[in-house]
Design a protein around this motif. Structure first.
Motif, PDB file in Angstrom:
ATOM      1  N   PHE A 109      39.536  54.963  43.223  1.00 38.22           N
ATOM      2  CA  PHE A 109      38.195  55.459  43.526  1.00 38.22           C
ATOM      3  C   PHE A 109      37.140  54.392  43.221  1.00 38.22           C
ATOM      4  CE2 PHE A 109      34.290  57.821  42.424  1.00 38.22           C
ATOM      5  CZ  PHE A 109      34.055  58.401  43.656  1.00 38.22           C
ATOM      6  N   LYS A 110      37.305  53.673  42.121  1.00 39.68           N
ATOM      7  CA  LYS A 110      36.346  52.616  41.780  1.00 39.68           C
ATOM      8  C   LYS A 110      36.341  51.509  42.835  1.00 39.68           C
ATOM      9  CE  LYS A 110      35.786  51.280  37.533  1.00 39.68           C
ATOM     10  NZ  LYS A 110      35.979  50.847  36.145  1.00 39.68           N
ATOM     11  N   GLY A 127      36.817  58.163  52.830  1.00 41.96           N
ATOM     12  CA  GLY A 127      37.738  57.979  51.710  1.00 41.96           C
ATOM     13  C   GLY A 127      37.071  58.233  50.376  1.00 41.96           C
ATOM     14  N   TYR A 128      35.834  57.797  50.235  1.00 45.05           N
ATOM     15  CA  TYR A 128      35.067  57.997  49.005  1.00 45.05           C
ATOM     16  C   TYR A 128      34.878  59.484  48.722  1.00 45.05           C
ATOM     17  CZ  TYR A 128      31.029  57.668  45.815  1.00 45.05           C
ATOM     18  OH  TYR A 128      30.180  57.788  44.759  1.00 45.05           O
ATOM     19  N   THR A 162      26.469  53.905  44.761  1.00 46.13           N
ATOM     20  CA  THR A 162      27.846  53.872  44.275  1.00 46.13           C
ATOM     21  C   THR A 162      27.990  52.924  43.087  1.00 46.13           C
ATOM     22  OG1 THR A 162      28.453  52.186  45.905  1.00 46.13           O
ATOM     23  CG2 THR A 162      28.846  54.487  46.498  1.00 46.13           C
ATOM     24  N   PHE A 163      27.150  51.906  43.027  1.00 41.37           N
ATOM     25  CA  PHE A 163      27.187  50.999  41.883  1.00 41.37           C
ATOM     26  C   PHE A 163      26.690  51.721  40.629  1.00 41.37           C
ATOM     27  CE2 PHE A 163      26.144  48.154  45.584  1.00 41.37           C
ATOM     28  CZ  PHE A 163      27.444  47.741  45.788  1.00 41.37           C
ATOM     29  N   LEU A 204      31.976  56.175  35.655  1.00 45.23           N
ATOM     30  CA  LEU A 204      33.358  55.678  35.710  1.00 45.23           C
ATOM     31  C   LEU A 204      33.604  54.479  34.807  1.00 45.23           C
ATOM     32  CD1 LEU A 204      33.752  55.879  39.585  1.00 45.23           C
ATOM     33  CD2 LEU A 204      34.496  57.560  37.909  1.00 45.23           C
ATOM     34  N   LYS A 205      32.735  54.229  33.856  1.00 49.57           N
ATOM     35  CA  LYS A 205      32.863  53.025  33.038  1.00 49.57           C
ATOM     36  C   LYS A 205      34.088  53.041  32.141  1.00 49.57           C
ATOM     37  CE  LYS A 205      29.589  54.906  29.771  1.00 49.57           C
ATOM     38  NZ  LYS A 205      28.225  54.839  29.349  1.00 49.57           N
ATOM     39  N   ASN A 206      34.577  54.187  31.756  1.00 52.69           N
ATOM     40  CA  ASN A 206      35.731  54.278  30.862  1.00 52.69           C
ATOM     41  C   ASN A 206      37.052  54.359  31.603  1.00 52.69           C
ATOM     42  OD1 ASN A 206      34.048  54.233  28.648  1.00 52.69           O
ATOM     43  ND2 ASN A 206      33.796  56.450  28.652  1.00 52.69           N
TER      44      ASN A 206
END
Length: 92
Positions: A5-6, A49-50, A81-82, A89-91
């Motif tokens: 995903f990322k 897809g996202y 998204t960034f 989603l940083k972890n």
């Protein structure tokens, strides 16, 4: 699946920026529409897809409806998204 995903989020964000800040100006300002189709098509596929992966992650990682809404809304905002990648989603 979060890793995938990322990657898709990064590519989708880049493709949106390319569409807005390269392909569309090339068409409107310089009369070169040939960039719209390949960049637009790749952006469309990455967008789909996202969204699909975001919905899958909602159930896999037990996201709230609010988090899913923010993640999905971020896909239509330049640089969104960034932001999602840094904040949510940083972890991962």
């Amino acid at each position: 699946m979060t890793k995938l995903f990322k990657i898709i989020a990064l590519l989708e964000g880049i493709s949106l920026l390319l569409l807005f800040f390269f392909a569309m100006p090339m068409k409107r300002l310089f009369g070169h529409p040939e960039f719209i189709f390949p960049i637009g098509m790749s952006h469309g596929l990455l967008f789909i897809g996202y969204i699909i992966l975001a919905i899958m992650l909602k159930f896999e990682d037990n996201w709230s409806a609010k988090k899913l809404g923010i993640v999905c809304l971020a896909s239509i905002i330049p640089f969104g998204t960034f932001y999602v990648e840094k904040k949510y989603l940083k972890n991962a």
